[in-house]
Design a protein around this motif. Structure first.
Motif, short mmCIF file in Angstrom:
data_model
loop_
_atom_site.label_atom_id
_atom_site.label_comp_id
_atom_site.label_asym_id
_atom_site.label_seq_id
_atom_site.Cartn_x
_atom_site.Cartn_y
_atom_site.Cartn_z
N ASN A 63 21.59 -29.55 8.78
CA ASN A 63 20.58 -29.05 9.71
C ASN A 63 20.88 -29.57 11.10
O ASN A 63 20.81 -30.78 11.35
N ASP A 64 21.21 -28.67 12.03
CA ASP A 64 21.59 -29.09 13.38
C ASP A 64 20.47 -29.86 14.08
O ASP A 64 20.72 -30.85 14.77
N ALA A 65 19.23 -29.40 13.92
CA ALA A 65 18.11 -30.07 14.59
C ALA A 65 17.97 -31.51 14.09
O ALA A 65 17.75 -32.43 14.88
N ASP A 66 18.10 -31.69 12.78
CA ASP A 66 18.01 -33.04 12.22
C ASP A 66 19.13 -33.92 12.75
O ASP A 66 18.92 -35.10 13.08
N ASN A 67 20.33 -33.36 12.84
CA ASN A 67 21.47 -34.14 13.33
C ASN A 67 21.26 -34.60 14.77
O ASN A 67 21.61 -35.72 15.13
N LEU A 68 20.69 -33.71 15.58
CA LEU A 68 20.43 -34.09 16.97
C LEU A 68 19.38 -35.19 17.05
O LEU A 68 19.54 -36.16 17.81
N VAL A 69 18.32 -35.06 16.27
CA VAL A 69 17.28 -36.10 16.24
C VAL A 69 17.87 -37.43 15.81
O VAL A 69 17.60 -38.48 16.41
N ILE A 70 18.72 -37.40 14.79
CA ILE A 70 19.35 -38.62 14.29
C ILE A 70 20.18 -39.29 15.39
O ILE A 70 20.08 -40.50 15.62
N CYS A 71 20.99 -38.50 16.06
CA CYS A 71 21.84 -39.06 17.12
C CYS A 71 21.01 -39.60 18.27
O CYS A 71 21.32 -40.66 18.83
N GLU A 72 19.95 -38.88 18.64
CA GLU A 72 19.09 -39.33 19.72
C GLU A 72 18.41 -40.65 19.36
O GLU A 72 18.34 -41.58 20.18
N LEU A 73 17.90 -40.75 18.13
CA LEU A 73 17.26 -41.98 17.69
C LEU A 73 18.24 -43.14 17.66
O LEU A 73 17.95 -44.24 18.13
N SER A 97 28.07 -35.93 15.66
CA SER A 97 27.25 -34.97 14.93
C SER A 97 28.08 -33.80 14.44
O SER A 97 28.91 -33.25 15.17
N LEU A 98 27.83 -33.41 13.21
CA LEU A 98 28.31 -32.14 12.69
C LEU A 98 27.33 -31.06 13.10
O LEU A 98 26.12 -31.27 13.06
N VAL A 99 27.84 -29.90 13.56
CA VAL A 99 26.96 -28.77 13.86
C VAL A 99 27.43 -27.55 13.10
O VAL A 99 28.63 -27.33 12.93
N LYS A 100 26.50 -26.77 12.62
CA LYS A 100 26.82 -25.53 11.92
C LYS A 100 26.94 -24.36 12.88
O LYS A 100 27.75 -23.46 12.68
N ASN A 101 26.11 -24.37 13.90
CA ASN A 101 26.09 -23.28 14.88
C ASN A 101 26.90 -23.70 16.11
O ASN A 101 26.49 -24.60 16.85
N ALA A 102 28.02 -23.03 16.34
CA ALA A 102 28.90 -23.39 17.45
C ALA A 102 28.19 -23.32 18.80
O ALA A 102 28.55 -24.05 19.73
N GLU A 103 27.18 -22.46 18.93
CA GLU A 103 26.47 -22.32 20.19
C GLU A 103 25.69 -23.59 20.56
O GLU A 103 25.31 -23.78 21.71
N ASN A 104 25.45 -24.45 19.58
CA ASN A 104 24.72 -25.68 19.84
C ASN A 104 25.60 -26.78 20.43
O ASN A 104 25.08 -27.79 20.94
N ARG A 146 26.23 -32.00 23.50
CA ARG A 146 26.96 -32.87 24.43
C ARG A 146 26.11 -33.21 25.64
O ARG A 146 26.14 -34.34 26.15
N GLN A 147 25.34 -32.24 26.12
CA GLN A 147 24.44 -32.49 27.25
C GLN A 147 23.39 -33.54 26.90
O GLN A 147 22.96 -34.30 27.75
N MET A 148 23.01 -33.57 25.64
CA MET A 148 21.99 -34.51 25.18
C MET A 148 22.56 -35.90 24.90
O MET A 148 21.84 -36.79 24.48
N GLY A 149 23.87 -36.06 25.12
CA GLY A 149 24.46 -37.38 25.01
C GLY A 149 25.16 -37.70 23.72
O GLY A 149 25.59 -38.84 23.51
N VAL A 150 25.30 -36.71 22.83
CA VAL A 150 26.06 -36.96 21.60
C VAL A 150 27.53 -37.10 21.98
O VAL A 150 28.09 -36.25 22.66
N ASP A 151 28.15 -38.18 21.57
CA ASP A 151 29.49 -38.51 22.06
C ASP A 151 30.57 -37.59 21.51
O ASP A 151 31.53 -37.25 22.21
N ALA A 152 30.45 -37.18 20.27
CA ALA A 152 31.44 -36.27 19.67
C ALA A 152 30.71 -35.27 18.80
O ALA A 152 29.84 -35.63 18.02
#
Length: 221
Positions: free
Chosen positions: A77-87, A99-106, A111-117
């Motif tokens: 779940n992309d949203a969960d992954n972003l929350v995890i990285c942010e926390l 973070s792994l993402v399923k939707n390439a558009e995300n 990256r803008q939200m600060g996820v390093d890779a």
């Protein structure tokens, strides 16, 4: 001191990655919400397993996120992954998040939200992502197929030997190829006359453990 890595979710990837990282002397903790998966993960020697939802702060705290050097979100779940990285980064001070993402558009947003890779499950390396670890502060390594193949994500810094050169001008090892180039929001499938620019991220496919030599040739490090 051993690098501490936190894996969240993604049973198959987490299992393979945990075994690989532990073999390389990393300290690894895995979080998974399904008890049966936790039982299976606990069979890996020296792996600390936490049962729970890795997007919850108290579970991350229990897993020692405040001591982790790297946090890798592998849920589907992309949203969960972003929350995890942010926390992990903002609340627990984790130095590097992946973070792994399923939707390439995300990918740009992550990256803008600060996820390093950000590793996209639907891009040109789909199907070969199994493991993920860090070579250094600019490189991501994914061993595949019991280590027979590696995928390394390498960012080209200003002044690097490869910057401003065409691909054919770079003396890469014979068992290394550049699979694609990530340039801002573009994904480029390179040809021999493709010019490498500072800031590009190159996805390297290599065998025979030649990724270190290739990284040195590209970055000078």
């Amino acid at each position: 001191m051993k690098m501490q890595v936190l894996l969240i979710g993604g049973f198959d990837m987490a299992k393979t990655l945990a075994a690989s990282l532990i073999q390389k002397k990393y300290r690894v903790t895995a979080i998974h919400p399904e008890y049966a998966c936790c039982e299976a993960l606990s069979e890996i020697k020296d792996l600390l397993v936490i049962h729970g939802d890795g997007s919850k702060p108290y579970i991350l705290d229990e897993a020692g996120a405040g001591r982790a050097d790297v946090a890798i979100a592998l849920t589907d779940n992309d949203a969960d992954n972003l929350v995890i990285c942010e926390l992990c980064k903002k609340r627990f001070g984790v130095i590097r998040t992946v973070s792994l993402v399923k939707n390439a558009e995300n990918t740009p947003f992550f990256r803008q939200m600060g996820v390093d890779a950000v590793v996209c499950a639907t891009n040109t390396i789909t199907g070969i992502l199994e493991q993920l670890s860090f070579i250094n502060d600019m490189t991501t390594l994914i061993p595949v197929g019991d280590g027979r193949l590696s995928v390394a994500e390498v960012t080209i810094p200003e002044g690097a030997p490869a910057a401003e050169k065409k691909l054919w001008e770079i003396n890469l090892p014979g068992e290394v190829i550049v699979g694609c180039i990530l340039r801002k929001d573009q994904t480029i499938i390179p040809r021999g006359d493709t010019r490498i620019l500072a800031g590009d991220t190159l996805v390297l496919l290599s065998s025979a453990h030649q990724e270190t030599e290739a990284i040195h040739e590209l970055t000078g490090r």
